[in-house]
Design an enzyme around this catalytic site. Structure first.
Site, PDB file in Angstrom:
ATOM      1  N   ASN A  65      44.851  43.348  35.512  1.00 40.92           N
ATOM      2  CA  ASN A  65      44.333  42.201  34.747  1.00 40.92           C
ATOM      3  C   ASN A  65      44.904  40.920  35.340  1.00 40.92           C
ATOM      4  O   ASN A  65      45.644  40.959  36.328  1.00 40.92           O
ATOM      5  CB  ASN A  65      44.682  42.366  33.268  1.00 40.92           C
ATOM      6  CG  ASN A  65      46.174  42.515  33.064  1.00 40.92           C
ATOM      7  OD1 ASN A  65      46.946  41.614  33.361  1.00 40.92           O
ATOM      8  ND2 ASN A  65      46.603  43.679  32.588  1.00 40.92           N
ATOM      9  N   ARG A  66      44.586  39.787  34.741  1.00 42.23           N
ATOM     10  CA  ARG A  66      44.913  38.501  35.359  1.00 42.23           C
ATOM     11  C   ARG A  66      46.333  38.009  35.072  1.00 42.23           C
ATOM     12  O   ARG A  66      46.696  36.914  35.481  1.00 42.23           O
ATOM     13  CB  ARG A  66      43.930  37.436  34.883  1.00 42.23           C
ATOM     14  CG  ARG A  66      42.521  37.666  35.347  1.00 42.23           C
ATOM     15  CD  ARG A  66      41.652  36.500  34.886  1.00 42.23           C
ATOM     16  NE  ARG A  66      40.252  36.784  35.071  1.00 42.23           N
ATOM     17  CZ  ARG A  66      39.621  36.683  36.235  1.00 42.23           C
ATOM     18  NH1 ARG A  66      40.288  36.294  37.305  1.00 42.23           N
ATOM     19  NH2 ARG A  66      38.343  36.964  36.335  1.00 42.23           N
TER      20      ARG A  66
END
Ligand code: CTP
Length: 410
Positions: A215-216
């Site tokens: 994920n970011r």
């Protein structure tokens, strides 16, 4: 006079002085250190003695000032004697020349040889003319030393020798002294004596030996929390997937545990939770892992069907086993119906505080240096923290953690 006796109970500082006009200010630093209860052994370079005299340093220090590698009546090997016995070496002022010699590892005088012959932390306090300070060679040498763990107090901006004004002025002796106190004793802040377990970064779930689902999350908010907690006096275990590292001034009070996957993060947290006064789950933990292939999935075998499996909810499992005196803090990354989702999450996870991020807002959450959050309490109170640096957001969160710990938790 021997180095250790009669002040052997006091923290021992080697005060290095190199040859710049600011050398006269290190007399003031020496006095502050002595008054502060330190055993101080001054070492002056030959160039320093063109600006200040050894007599002044010898009169104020715990033992006579030294300048020479050879011919010391008290010991034939003064550099190892000083280096091995030091709790800290402070070089104030550190000239461009001294910084360069230290960066390339020269031992051609007593101060440089002492810097080589030590495992003690080193604090450099550069002072020089602005043009010299801004030289790429000086900055690169400092970057090299910082990478090796040397601490640097940046010079102030102000009047310099010869009537010039600019960056390059030796930091104020009182701020150097404060830094020494923090390095030696640690700062006695609102989290002194507390142990915080903090998670950071986005987990990575392997699909095969090459590919991952992630994920970011950059880990910046979690790392900022660890650094600020440490500056507030806590000892910290940081369980992180991030390569960011932690600031050098607090590196010694933060234990870093590197993990990759949600399962590894789960195990690392569960193993350590009983020693923690508080847990802050700032990590973006994957909710799903993949039944991964042991070999690389080949393109010519066609589009693969990934089998996802649920990961354990770390927060929910830890908060169900918590001791009443522990404080548990979760984060919520939301994009819609933010506060409604957050209130549900607070209940489901059983946390004391939930830090709510609307990650769709500008400048907020993943990969930014800033954050804007709402702090939701189990007591129903909510407080908005407007857009600011992740360090400043950390301070707000940790202040609330400290006050919950003081109340003996809930
Ligand atoms: N968290 C956790 N274990 C997981 C997933 C999340 O401990 N397997 C923690 C996070 O570290 C965070 C909090 O739970 O502190 C909320 O994470 P978030 O991703 O916002 O919520 P989820 O529980 O994953 O729910 P959803 O993704 O459906 O919003």
């Amino acid at each position: 006079m021997p180095f250790a006796t009669p002040d052997s109970s006091k923290p021992r500082i080697v005060l290095g002085v190199s040859g710049g006009i600011a050398a006269y200010k290190s007399v003031e630093l020496l006095r502050l250190l002595r008054d502060g209860g330190y055993h101080v052994a001054p070492v002056l370079t030959r160039e320093a003695t063109r600006f200040v005299g050894t007599v002044t340093f010898s009169a104020l220090a715990s033992e006579p000032a030294r300048t020479e590698l050879f011919g010391d009546p008290s010991t034939p090997i003064p550099h190892t004697y000083l280096g091995q016995n030091a709790d800290l070496i402070v070089v104030a002022p550190a000239t461009a020349h001294l910084i360069a010699r230290y960066a390339i590892g020269l031992g051609d005088d007593l101060l440089c040889a002492t810097l080589l012959a030590t495992k003690a932390p080193v604090l450099l306090c550069p002072a020089m003319h602005t043009e010299m300070w801004e030289q790429p060679s000086v900055q690169e040498n400092l970057a090299t030393l910082r990478r090796r763990g040397v601490m640097v107090i940046e010079p102030d901006t102000g009047p310099l020798a010869g009537g010039d004004v600019g960056p390059g002025r030796l930091a104020d002796p009182s701020s150097i002294f404060e830094r020494v106190e923090r390095i030696i004793h640690g700062y006695r802040g609102p989290l002194s004596g507390r142990h915080l377990l903090i998670s950071a970064g986005g987990t990575r779930e392997p699909i095969d030996p090459v590919r991952v689902i992630t994920n970011r999350s950059s880990g910046r908010q979690g790392h900022a929390l660890a650094e600020v907690a440490s500056r507030l006096g806590a000892s910290v275990t940081l369980v992180t997937t991030s390569e960011l590292g932690v600031a050098l001034d607090v590196v010694r009070s933060i234990e870093v545990v590197k993990v990759e996957t949600a399962a590894q993060m789960h195990d690392a947290i569960v193993q350590r939770i009983s020693d923690a006064d508080a847990l802050i789950m700032a990590a973006a933990v994957s909710d799903f892992s993949v039944r991964s292939s042991p070999q690389k999935i080949k393109r010519h075998d066609g589009v693969p069907q990934l089998r996802l499996e649920a990961t354990a909810d770390i927060l929910a499992s830890v908060s169900s086993l918590r001791r009443p005196d522990q404080v548990i803090v979760g984060f919520a990354a939301e994009t819609n119906d933010v506060m409604e989702n957050a209130r549900d999450k607070l209940r489901q996870k059983g946390v004391d505080l939930l830090i709510v991020n609307d990650v769709s807002a500008p400048g907020v959450g993943f990969a930014h240096d800033t954050n804007e959050v709402t702090i939701l309490g189990r007591d129903g109170r909510s407080e908005s923290v407007s857009l600011r640096s992740k360090e400043a957001v950390s301070l707000e969160i940790l202040t609330r953690v400290a006050s919950l710990l003081l109340q003996g938790a809930l």
